[in-house]
Design a protein around this motif. Structure first.
Motif, PDB file in Angstrom:
ATOM      1  N   MET A   1      25.651  14.010  -6.942  1.00  0.00           N
ATOM      2  CA  MET A   1      25.779  14.209  -5.513  1.00  0.00           C
ATOM      3  C   MET A   1      24.640  15.085  -4.985  1.00  0.00           C
ATOM      4  SD  MET A   1      27.737  13.095  -3.289  1.00  0.00           S
ATOM      5  CE  MET A   1      28.951  13.288  -2.086  1.00  0.00           C
ATOM      6  N   LYS A   2      24.289  16.130  -5.743  1.00  0.00           N
ATOM      7  CA  LYS A   2      23.204  17.000  -5.317  1.00  0.00           C
ATOM      8  C   LYS A   2      21.874  16.263  -5.308  1.00  0.00           C
ATOM      9  CE  LYS A   2      25.006  21.513  -6.622  1.00  0.00           C
ATOM     10  NZ  LYS A   2      24.765  22.721  -7.413  1.00  0.00           N
ATOM     11  N   VAL A   3      21.690  15.366  -6.244  1.00  0.00           N
ATOM     12  CA  VAL A   3      20.441  14.600  -6.301  1.00  0.00           C
ATOM     13  C   VAL A   3      20.289  13.761  -5.036  1.00  0.00           C
ATOM     14  CG1 VAL A   3      19.190  12.809  -7.550  1.00  0.00           C
ATOM     15  CG2 VAL A   3      20.435  14.561  -8.821  1.00  0.00           C
ATOM     16  N   LEU A   4      21.340  13.120  -4.603  1.00  0.00           N
ATOM     17  CA  LEU A   4      21.304  12.320  -3.387  1.00  0.00           C
ATOM     18  C   LEU A   4      20.972  13.181  -2.175  1.00  0.00           C
ATOM     19  CD1 LEU A   4      21.732   9.530  -2.158  1.00  0.00           C
ATOM     20  CD2 LEU A   4      24.140  10.103  -1.896  1.00  0.00           C
ATOM     21  N   PHE A   5      21.541  14.377  -2.126  1.00  0.00           N
ATOM     22  CA  PHE A   5      21.251  15.302  -1.033  1.00  0.00           C
ATOM     23  C   PHE A   5      19.777  15.683  -1.016  1.00  0.00           C
ATOM     24  CE2 PHE A   5      20.754  19.730   0.373  1.00  0.00           C
ATOM     25  CZ  PHE A   5      21.116  19.577   1.699  1.00  0.00           C
ATOM     26  N   TYR A   6      19.209  15.997  -2.177  1.00  0.00           N
ATOM     27  CA  TYR A   6      17.802  16.391  -2.252  1.00  0.00           C
ATOM     28  C   TYR A   6      16.868  15.228  -1.918  1.00  0.00           C
ATOM     29  CZ  TYR A   6      19.184  20.852  -4.227  1.00  0.00           C
ATOM     30  OH  TYR A   6      19.721  22.091  -4.409  1.00  0.00           O
ATOM     31  N   VAL A   7      17.222  14.036  -2.331  1.00  0.00           N
ATOM     32  CA  VAL A   7      16.420  12.863  -1.987  1.00  0.00           C
ATOM     33  C   VAL A   7      16.435  12.645  -0.474  1.00  0.00           C
ATOM     34  CG1 VAL A   7      16.292  10.349  -2.194  1.00  0.00           C
ATOM     35  CG2 VAL A   7      16.685  11.751  -4.227  1.00  0.00           C
ATOM     36  N   ALA A   8      17.593  12.769   0.145  1.00  0.00           N
ATOM     37  CA  ALA A   8      17.695  12.622   1.594  1.00  0.00           C
ATOM     38  C   ALA A   8      16.890  13.701   2.312  1.00  0.00           C
ATOM     39  CB  ALA A   8      19.153  12.669   2.033  1.00  0.00           C
ATOM     40  N   LEU A   9      16.915  14.911   1.791  1.00  0.00           N
ATOM     41  CA  LEU A   9      16.156  16.019   2.378  1.00  0.00           C
ATOM     42  C   LEU A   9      14.658  15.756   2.284  1.00  0.00           C
ATOM     43  CD1 LEU A   9      16.471  18.808   3.675  1.00  0.00           C
ATOM     44  CD2 LEU A   9      16.343  19.786   1.388  1.00  0.00           C
ATOM     45  N   ILE A  10      14.202  15.274   1.149  1.00  0.00           N
ATOM     46  CA  ILE A  10      12.780  14.963   0.973  1.00  0.00           C
ATOM     47  C   ILE A  10      12.355  13.832   1.898  1.00  0.00           C
ATOM     48  CG2 ILE A  10      11.105  14.006  -0.664  1.00  0.00           C
ATOM     49  CD1 ILE A  10      12.590  15.639  -2.847  1.00  0.00           C
ATOM     50  N   LEU A  11      13.170  12.797   2.024  1.00  0.00           N
ATOM     51  CA  LEU A  11      12.847  11.687   2.925  1.00  0.00           C
ATOM     52  C   LEU A  11      12.793  12.141   4.381  1.00  0.00           C
ATOM     53  CD1 LEU A  11      14.890   8.768   1.342  1.00  0.00           C
ATOM     54  CD2 LEU A  11      12.418   9.124   1.290  1.00  0.00           C
ATOM     55  N   ALA A  12      13.687  13.023   4.765  1.00  0.00           N
ATOM     56  CA  ALA A  12      13.679  13.545   6.137  1.00  0.00           C
ATOM     57  C   ALA A  12      12.411  14.360   6.392  1.00  0.00           C
ATOM     58  CB  ALA A  12      14.917  14.391   6.384  1.00  0.00           C
ATOM     59  N   ALA A  13      11.993  15.147   5.424  1.00  0.00           N
ATOM     60  CA  ALA A  13      10.768  15.939   5.568  1.00  0.00           C
ATOM     61  C   ALA A  13       9.546  15.031   5.666  1.00  0.00           C
ATOM     62  CB  ALA A  13      10.627  16.897   4.394  1.00  0.00           C
ATOM     63  N   MET A  14       9.523  13.969   4.887  1.00  0.00           N
ATOM     64  CA  MET A  14       8.409  13.024   4.941  1.00  0.00           C
ATOM     65  C   MET A  14       8.357  12.313   6.293  1.00  0.00           C
ATOM     66  SD  MET A  14       8.579  11.496   1.064  1.00  0.00           S
ATOM     67  CE  MET A  14       7.619  10.067   1.467  1.00  0.00           C
ATOM     68  N   ALA A  15       9.493  11.935   6.828  1.00  0.00           N
ATOM     69  CA  ALA A  15       9.550  11.273   8.135  1.00  0.00           C
ATOM     70  C   ALA A  15       9.069  12.207   9.234  1.00  0.00           C
ATOM     71  CB  ALA A  15      10.955  10.786   8.419  1.00  0.00           C
ATOM     72  N   ALA A  16       9.440  13.479   9.165  1.00  0.00           N
ATOM     73  CA  ALA A  16       8.991  14.451  10.166  1.00  0.00           C
ATOM     74  C   ALA A  16       7.484  14.632  10.091  1.00  0.00           C
ATOM     75  CB  ALA A  16       9.699  15.787   9.951  1.00  0.00           C
ATOM     76  N   TYR A  17       6.911  14.634   8.893  1.00  0.00           N
ATOM     77  CA  TYR A  17       5.466  14.785   8.737  1.00  0.00           C
ATOM     78  C   TYR A  17       4.731  13.596   9.338  1.00  0.00           C
ATOM     79  CZ  TYR A  17       0.856  15.047   6.687  1.00  0.00           C
ATOM     80  OH  TYR A  17      -0.491  15.081   6.519  1.00  0.00           O
ATOM     81  N   VAL A  18       5.224  12.396   9.126  1.00  0.00           N
ATOM     82  CA  VAL A  18       4.574  11.205   9.654  1.00  0.00           C
ATOM     83  C   VAL A  18       4.565  11.242  11.177  1.00  0.00           C
ATOM     84  CG1 VAL A  18       4.788   8.702   9.882  1.00  0.00           C
ATOM     85  CG2 VAL A  18       5.008   9.771   7.647  1.00  0.00           C
ATOM     86  N   GLN A  19       5.642  11.675  11.795  1.00  0.00           N
ATOM     87  CA  GLN A  19       5.695  11.751  13.252  1.00  0.00           C
ATOM     88  C   GLN A  19       4.710  12.778  13.781  1.00  0.00           C
ATOM     89  OE1 GLN A  19       9.766  12.474  14.226  1.00  0.00           O
ATOM     90  NE2 GLN A  19      10.366  10.354  13.878  1.00  0.00           N
ATOM     91  N   VAL A  20       4.543  13.898  13.108  1.00  0.00           N
ATOM     92  CA  VAL A  20       3.590  14.922  13.538  1.00  0.00           C
ATOM     93  C   VAL A  20       2.171  14.424  13.350  1.00  0.00           C
ATOM     94  CG1 VAL A  20       2.702  17.217  13.015  1.00  0.00           C
ATOM     95  CG2 VAL A  20       5.150  16.842  13.149  1.00  0.00           C
ATOM     96  N   ALA A  21       1.897  13.726  12.260  1.00  0.00           N
ATOM     97  CA  ALA A  21       0.558  13.244  11.972  1.00  0.00           C
ATOM     98  C   ALA A  21       0.099  12.214  13.008  1.00  0.00           C
ATOM     99  CB  ALA A  21       0.501  12.647  10.577  1.00  0.00           C
ATOM    100  N   ASP A  22       1.010  11.412  13.550  1.00  0.00           N
ATOM    101  CA  ASP A  22       0.666  10.397  14.529  1.00  0.00           C
ATOM    102  C   ASP A  22       0.803  10.891  15.963  1.00  0.00           C
ATOM    103  OD1 ASP A  22       0.122   8.619  12.535  1.00  0.00           O
ATOM    104  OD2 ASP A  22       2.114   7.709  12.553  1.00  0.00           O
ATOM    105  N   ALA A  23       0.998  12.160  16.153  1.00  0.00           N
ATOM    106  CA  ALA A  23       1.258  12.686  17.480  1.00  0.00           C
ATOM    107  C   ALA A  23       0.001  12.751  18.344  1.00  0.00           C
ATOM    108  CB  ALA A  23       1.893  14.075  17.389  1.00  0.00           C
TER     109      ALA A  23
END
Length: 59
Positions: free
Chosen positions: A1-23
């Motif tokens: 369960m913790k692994v799934l949480f950490y994977v979701a957290l990493i994916l959310a951080a990556m998505a936020a970075y992509v939005q900032v990079a294309d801003a």
């Protein structure tokens, strides 16, 4: 369960970075001096009087 949480957290951080990079628009991209087409990463949209659009460039 913790692994799934950490994977979701990493994916959310990556998505936020992509939005900032294309801003912002990179040099050579089409822009308008009033910012209505987006803001240049350099902070400068070169648009002469009478031009409908300009382009991003360094000063």
């Amino acid at each position: 369960m913790k692994v799934l949480f950490y994977v979701a957290l990493i994916l959310a951080a990556m998505a936020a970075y992509v939005q900032v990079a294309d801003a912002c628009l990179r040099n050579g991209r089409i822009c308008k001096a009033n910012g209505s087409m987006g803001n240049c990463c350099s902070g400068f949209c070169y648009q002469q009087v009478g031009w409908r659009r300009g382009y991003c460039k360094n000063r």
